[in-house]
Design an enzyme around this catalytic site. Structure first.
Site, mmCIF file in Angstrom:
data_model
loop_
_atom_site.group_PDB
_atom_site.id
_atom_site.type_symbol
_atom_site.label_atom_id
_atom_site.label_comp_id
_atom_site.label_asym_id
_atom_site.label_seq_id
_atom_site.Cartn_x
_atom_site.Cartn_y
_atom_site.Cartn_z
ATOM 1 N N SER A 120 -18.406 -5.227 21.015
ATOM 2 C CA SER A 120 -18.521 -3.949 20.336
ATOM 3 C C SER A 120 -17.768 -4.071 19.019
ATOM 4 O O SER A 120 -16.565 -4.308 19.009
ATOM 5 C CB SER A 120 -17.891 -2.860 21.215
ATOM 6 O OG SER A 120 -17.822 -1.633 20.512
ATOM 7 N N LYS A 131 -23.023 -5.014 19.504
ATOM 8 C CA LYS A 131 -23.090 -3.539 19.433
ATOM 9 C C LYS A 131 -22.389 -3.087 18.167
ATOM 10 O O LYS A 131 -21.277 -3.517 17.879
ATOM 11 C CB LYS A 131 -22.426 -2.959 20.686
ATOM 12 C CG LYS A 131 -21.958 -1.514 20.594
ATOM 13 C CD LYS A 131 -21.594 -0.986 21.987
ATOM 14 C CE LYS A 131 -20.418 -0.033 21.965
ATOM 15 N NZ LYS A 131 -20.017 0.399 23.338
ATOM 16 N N LYS A 163 -20.962 0.132 15.917
ATOM 17 C CA LYS A 163 -20.619 1.554 15.886
ATOM 18 C C LYS A 163 -21.325 2.170 14.688
ATOM 19 O O LYS A 163 -21.360 1.568 13.600
ATOM 20 C CB LYS A 163 -19.101 1.726 15.748
ATOM 21 C CG LYS A 163 -18.333 1.288 16.982
ATOM 22 C CD LYS A 163 -18.573 2.220 18.158
ATOM 23 C CE LYS A 163 -17.702 1.843 19.343
ATOM 24 N NZ LYS A 163 -17.891 2.735 20.497
ATOM 25 N N ASP A 187 -23.840 2.408 18.884
ATOM 26 C CA ASP A 187 -23.087 3.411 19.638
ATOM 27 C C ASP A 187 -22.571 4.460 18.668
ATOM 28 O O ASP A 187 -21.793 4.149 17.765
ATOM 29 C CB ASP A 187 -21.917 2.742 20.365
ATOM 30 C CG ASP A 187 -21.148 3.692 21.283
ATOM 31 O OD1 ASP A 187 -21.491 4.892 21.334
ATOM 32 O OD2 ASP A 187 -20.197 3.234 21.944
ATOM 33 N N GLU A 223 -26.523 4.250 22.151
ATOM 34 C CA GLU A 223 -25.517 4.763 23.079
ATOM 35 C C GLU A 223 -24.965 6.095 22.595
ATOM 36 O O GLU A 223 -24.551 6.231 21.448
ATOM 37 C CB GLU A 223 -24.403 3.713 23.181
ATOM 38 C CG GLU A 223 -23.361 3.967 24.247
ATOM 39 C CD GLU A 223 -22.345 2.813 24.324
ATOM 40 O OE1 GLU A 223 -22.673 1.687 23.880
ATOM 41 O OE2 GLU A 223 -21.229 3.043 24.811
ATOM 42 N N ASP A 251 -22.925 7.178 27.806
ATOM 43 C CA ASP A 251 -21.560 6.718 28.076
ATOM 44 C C ASP A 251 -20.743 7.973 28.430
ATOM 45 O O ASP A 251 -20.625 8.343 29.606
ATOM 46 C CB ASP A 251 -21.041 5.979 26.825
ATOM 47 C CG ASP A 251 -19.561 5.613 26.864
ATOM 48 O OD1 ASP A 251 -18.840 6.054 27.768
ATOM 49 O OD2 ASP A 251 -19.077 4.877 25.962
ATOM 50 N N LYS A 291 -18.092 2.918 32.879
ATOM 51 C CA LYS A 291 -16.684 2.620 32.598
ATOM 52 C C LYS A 291 -15.878 3.072 33.798
ATOM 53 O O LYS A 291 -15.950 4.246 34.198
ATOM 54 C CB LYS A 291 -16.210 3.345 31.337
ATOM 55 C CG LYS A 291 -16.761 2.762 30.051
ATOM 56 C CD LYS A 291 -16.238 3.499 28.845
ATOM 57 C CE LYS A 291 -16.837 2.902 27.574
ATOM 58 N NZ LYS A 291 -16.576 3.779 26.408
ATOM 59 N N GLY A 296 -16.283 -0.808 27.725
ATOM 60 C CA GLY A 296 -14.887 -1.206 27.516
ATOM 61 C C GLY A 296 -14.119 -0.093 26.828
ATOM 62 O O GLY A 296 -14.708 0.780 26.187
HETATM 63 O O1 OSB Z 1 -17.667 4.176 23.236
HETATM 64 O O2 OSB Z 1 -17.729 2.274 24.140
HETATM 65 C C1 OSB Z 1 -17.106 3.137 23.513
HETATM 66 C C2 OSB Z 1 -13.647 1.805 22.561
HETATM 67 C C3 OSB Z 1 -12.884 2.934 22.734
HETATM 68 C C4 OSB Z 1 -13.501 4.111 23.096
HETATM 69 C C5 OSB Z 1 -14.873 4.156 23.305
HETATM 70 C C6 OSB Z 1 -15.645 3.012 23.175
HETATM 71 C C7 OSB Z 1 -15.018 1.831 22.759
HETATM 72 C C8 OSB Z 1 -15.737 0.594 22.499
HETATM 73 C C9 OSB Z 1 -14.943 -0.685 22.589
HETATM 74 O O3 OSB Z 1 -16.884 0.542 22.133
HETATM 75 C C10 OSB Z 1 -15.296 -1.521 23.741
HETATM 76 C C11 OSB Z 1 -14.296 -2.636 23.899
HETATM 77 O O4 OSB Z 1 -14.396 -3.612 23.150
HETATM 78 O O5 OSB Z 1 -13.387 -2.528 24.760
HETATM 79 MG MG MG Z 2 -19.653 4.097 23.992
#
Ligand code: OSB
Ligand code: MG
Length: 370
Positions: free
Chosen positions: A135, A161, A163, A188, A213, A238, A262, A290
């Site tokens: 991510s 992925k 953001k 995401d 996402e 999510d 999660k 994550g």
């Molecule tokens: O939306 O998946 C998410 C990190 C913190 C809060 C929300 C998210 C995330 C990530 C990071 O996308 C995932 C990771 O590398 O741990």
């Molecule tokens: Mg997410």
């Protein structure tokens, strides 16, 4: 089994690089670790909440109070026949699922250590290696983002992925797709959009994304259902999915076609396994999300993701992408083909580096019965 004592501690751990999402920037983590004790043995858990109430309502300081004053006292001294019953002890707490999961997952670790088997085995996992993606947080420029993608693909990761947020979406994804026409790519939004943005979201269909996402509100499934009927790209929820009941309702409404599980968000291993099974029986793909976890949370994620329904590459990646030095040994590593091998030793399967944790601890509290 009866939990006799619970140790809470907060550690401070700087990230090797800031992580930016549509809801904010994280430069370092304030993480609560939990250790549960019973009959001379112990198990570890990690609270996966962010520092403040932006991903969901939980945050480090609030979680500390909820765990100390509610989750721990409801758990200590209660006879349970196994870890499957741990979540039930705290079920009358509404919300606060990450705070509940921290202790629930520690009980699962304890039980698997007691039995001398890896946690993944106790959970019924079957995958020998789990497929991994990364991510990538929002970057200042497309050039910086492309540089990160190149690095992660070279390391072997199977899926990228990105953001996104308003103003950093269509053009940015287009630039990435132009450079990498064939990679598995997802985006995401962390709830940064509304149905007013359907036009832009529909244009993302051009890029053959594996999924988008959580584009809409964190507590919505109705608008997501409408959006899914108007775009071709599969929606993956999510933030909106906190339980197997939420999964059932979202799938019934066609609010998504894929679910990100999660562990903390859904209150622990028992509920995560229920969602996995529910989705697997219906051929709905799931993957492991994550929360910038340190090693203990990461190890729990790995155990969870060995269950057969976790068919898509997850966000669980190597420790070194987050930390100069992790709190477990060995650190989590990723193979050249972008997988993590399931561990072989009992419990979470990694050694918890207690000396390192002591050095990082900023507060500690031991909760006992009376
Ligand atoms: O939306 O998946 C998410 C990190 C913190 C809060 C929300 C998210 C995330 C990530 C990071 O996308 C995932 C990771 O590398 O741990
Ligand atoms: Mg997410």
């Amino acid at each position: 089994m009866k939990i006799e004592r619970i140790e809470l501690r907060e550690i401070g751990l700087p990230l090797v690089a800031p992580f930016e999402t549509s809801f904010g920037v994280t430069t370092g983590r304030r993480i609560i670790l939990v250790r549960v004790f019973s009959e001379g043995m112990s198990g570890w858990g990690e609270c996966t909440c962010n520092e403040g109430p932006f991903y969901n309502h939980e945050g480090t300081d609030m979680a500390w109070i909820v765990m100390r004053d509610f989750v721990a006292p409801y758990t200590i001294g209660r006879e349970i026949s196994g870890p499957e019953e741990a979540a039930g002890l705290t079920a009358r707490i509404r919300g606060n699922r990450m705070s509940r999961a921290a202790i629930e997952t520690a009980v699962w670790d304890l039980e698997s250590r007691r039995r001398g088997i890896p946690l993944w085995q106790l959970l019924g996992g079957s995958l020998e290696e789990i497929p991994c993606g990364v991510s990538l947080g929002l970057q200042e420029t497309d050039a910086a983002l492309l540089g990160k993608i190149e690095t992660e693909l070279a390391a072997g990761y199977q899926r990228i992925k990105l953001k996104i947020k308003p103003g950093r979406d269509y053009d940015m994804v287009k630039a990435v797709r132009k450079e990498y026409p064939d990679i598995k790519l997802t985006v995401d939004a962390n709830s940064a959009y509304t149905l007013n943005d359907v036009e832009m979201l529909r244009r993302l269909d051009e890029f053959d994304l594996m999924l988008i996402e959580q584009p809409l509100a964190y507590d919505d499934i109705i608008d997501h259902a409408e959006l899914q009927s108007r775009i071709r790209t599969p929606i993956c929820l999510d933030e909106s999915i906190l339980s197997v009941e939420d999964a059932r309702k979202a799938l019934k409404l066609n609010a998504c076609r894929i679910i990100n599980i999660k562990l903390g968000r859904v209150s622990g291993h028992s509920e995560a396994s229920r969602i996995e099974a529910y989705c697997r029986e219906r051929n709905v793909p799931v993957w492991c999300g994550g929360m910038l976890e340190a090693g203990i949370g990461r190890a729990h994620n790995i155990a969870m993701a060995t269950q057969a329904g976790f068919v898509l590459p997850g966000d669980v990646s190597a420790s070194k992408r987050y930390w100069a030095r992790d709190i477990i040994t060995p650190a989590v590593e990723v193979t050249a083909h972008g997988t993590i091998l399931r561990p072989t030793s009992p419990g979470i399967g990694f050694e918890v580096d207690e000396r390192r944790i002591d050095e990082l601890t900023v507060r500690k509290e031991v909760i006992t019965g009376n």
